[in-house]
Design an enzyme around this catalytic site. Structure first.
Site, short mmCIF file in Angstrom:
data_model
loop_
_atom_site.label_atom_id
_atom_site.label_comp_id
_atom_site.label_asym_id
_atom_site.label_seq_id
_atom_site.Cartn_x
_atom_site.Cartn_y
_atom_site.Cartn_z
N MET A 39 0.85 -1.20 0.00
CA MET A 39 0.00 0.00 0.00
C MET A 39 0.89 1.25 0.00
O MET A 39 0.44 2.34 0.37
CB MET A 39 -0.94 -0.01 1.20
CG MET A 39 -1.92 -1.19 1.15
SD MET A 39 -3.47 -0.90 2.00
CE MET A 39 -2.92 -0.59 3.66
N GLY A 61 11.21 -3.01 5.44
CA GLY A 61 10.48 -4.30 5.42
C GLY A 61 10.05 -4.62 4.00
O GLY A 61 10.20 -5.76 3.52
N HIS A 62 9.52 -3.61 3.30
CA HIS A 62 9.13 -3.82 1.90
C HIS A 62 10.38 -4.10 1.05
O HIS A 62 10.34 -4.95 0.15
CB HIS A 62 8.43 -2.58 1.35
CG HIS A 62 7.12 -2.25 1.99
ND1 HIS A 62 6.93 -1.15 2.78
CD2 HIS A 62 5.93 -2.90 1.96
CE1 HIS A 62 5.68 -1.11 3.20
NE2 HIS A 62 5.04 -2.16 2.72
N LYS A 121 5.09 -10.00 9.45
CA LYS A 121 4.57 -9.09 10.48
C LYS A 121 3.04 -9.14 10.47
O LYS A 121 2.40 -9.12 11.51
CB LYS A 121 5.05 -7.66 10.27
CG LYS A 121 4.78 -6.84 11.53
CD LYS A 121 4.93 -5.39 11.30
CE LYS A 121 3.84 -4.88 10.48
NZ LYS A 121 2.86 -4.02 11.08
N ASP A 122 2.46 -9.22 9.25
CA ASP A 122 1.01 -9.38 9.13
C ASP A 122 0.73 -10.88 9.05
O ASP A 122 0.35 -11.40 7.99
CB ASP A 122 0.52 -8.66 7.87
CG ASP A 122 0.72 -7.16 7.97
OD1 ASP A 122 0.06 -6.53 8.79
OD2 ASP A 122 1.59 -6.64 7.25
N MET A 138 9.01 -2.86 11.65
CA MET A 138 8.79 -1.78 10.67
C MET A 138 7.35 -1.81 10.17
O MET A 138 6.80 -2.87 9.90
CB MET A 138 9.76 -1.93 9.52
CG MET A 138 11.16 -1.62 9.98
SD MET A 138 12.18 -1.06 8.64
CE MET A 138 13.73 -0.92 9.53
N SER A 156 4.40 1.06 8.04
CA SER A 156 4.12 2.40 7.52
C SER A 156 3.42 3.22 8.60
O SER A 156 3.55 4.45 8.65
CB SER A 156 3.22 2.30 6.29
OG SER A 156 3.83 1.45 5.35
O1 PAF Z 1 -0.03 -5.72 3.59
C1 PAF Z 1 -0.47 -4.79 2.89
O2 PAF Z 1 0.18 -3.77 2.67
C2 PAF Z 1 -1.86 -4.92 2.28
O3 PAF Z 1 -2.75 -5.53 3.15
C3 PAF Z 1 -1.88 -5.61 0.91
C4 PAF Z 1 -1.42 -7.06 1.00
C5 PAF Z 1 -0.98 -4.84 -0.05
C6 PAF Z 1 -3.30 -5.61 0.33
O4 PAF Z 1 -3.79 -4.31 0.16
#
Ligand code: PAF
Length: 281
Positions: free
Chosen positions: A30, A36-37, A149-150, A184, A186
């Site tokens: 997003m 992390g990304h 993390k998620d 980490m 956002s």
């Molecule tokens: O983890 C995220 O940033 C969001 O939930 C995702 C997987 C991009 C879906 O919008």
């Protein structure tokens, strides 16, 4: 690096890559990217010939009164980070492209969405499953990477991919932390300096739980109480949950005799933060 905004163009690009025998790795995000990304992209770069990153703040995964409008955005910085991570394509569709007029289809992953974050965010994972399925249909990846993390999101996506026979390999990538332990995110940008200090109690609590687990403690209740005590010392921290769950079903467990995830969500000021650790022998 290409920036593609239209679904048709994205599909055509992916189709062409596939027909040349190239393997597509995909990192959905997003935006407001952080290390992390970058780590997800680094892993994606190793696994694919083509690396696609999507940047789309998905409205359907935010509940009423959540931070959709305020969610941080910084296109220039994101584009720079993607370029230096060796991304081939940023897919940045508009909401109208992703949710066409008259849209009425949904995806419900019925069980693993119920516990943990699903309690306070009952529509969140339906929004996540839907947008991820759509992004998969646009980018046509062979492999897609998600942060641990998620953790619940990762389990939901794994379940959806299995249940819908999607031919996509899902890879979980370990959480990247700041030097002081903060996972980490956002949303860390919402924290004031004092709140950021308080937020360290999350990783401190989880580390203490891991230590106790390594010393032989197997009672979820004891571990949960320890973590809560550490976090609740912080005046501005409001614990939403601290739970210990089976890593596949995400059902609560009392005694840890199989691999478990200890997951928590805590509100600190305006930020709702989540973190977790996996506990296994
Ligand atoms: O983890 C995220 O940033 C969001 O939930 C995702 C997987 C991009 C879906 O919008």
């Amino acid at each position: 690096m290409n920036v593609i905004k239209s679904v048709k163009e994205m599909q055509a690009f992916s189709e062409a890559s596939r027909s040349q025998g190239q393997k597509i790795a995909f990192v959905p995000t997003m935006g407001y990217l952080h290390h992390g990304h970058a780590r997800l992209m680094q892993e994606g770069r190793k696994l694919g010939d083509v690396l696609i990153v999507s940047i789309f703040v998905n409205p359907t995964q935010f509940g009423a009164g959540e931070d959709f409008e305020k969610y941080p955005r910084d296109w220039d910085r994101d584009a720079q980070l993607c370029a230096s991570a060796g991304v081939d394509v940023i897919f940045a569709p508009t909401a109208e492209e992703i949710y066409p007029h008259g849209y009425q289809t949904s995806i419900t992953v019925s069980q693993v969405t119920q516990n943990l974050c699903g309690v306070s965010r009952p529509t969140h994972f339906q929004g996540v499953a839907m947008v991820v399925a759509k992004l998969f249909n646009c980018t046509k990846p062979h492999v897609a990477l998600f942060g641990e993390k998620d953790f619940q999101q990762l389990v939901v996506i794994q379940r959806m991919v299995k249940d819908l026979n999607m031919d996509i390999q899902i890879i979980g990538v370990p959480t990247v932390r700041e030097q002081d332990g903060l996972a980490m995110s956002s949303r860390n940008t919402y924290l004031s300096a004092d709140e950021r200090m308080s937020a360290l109690s999350l990783s401190r609590g989880l580390s203490r739980a891991r230590e106790l687990f390594q010393q032989g403690e197997r009672s979820a209740l004891v571990l949960i109480a320890t973590v809560r005590q550490i976090i609740e010392k912080e005046k501005c921290a409001a614990v939403e949950y601290v739970q210990v769950c089976d890593i596949e079903t995400l059902q609560d467990i009392d005694v840890i005799s199989q691999p478990a995830v200890m997951a928590l969500a805590v509100k600190i000021g305006k930020a709702r933060l989540i973190d977790n650790i996996v506990l296994k022998e």
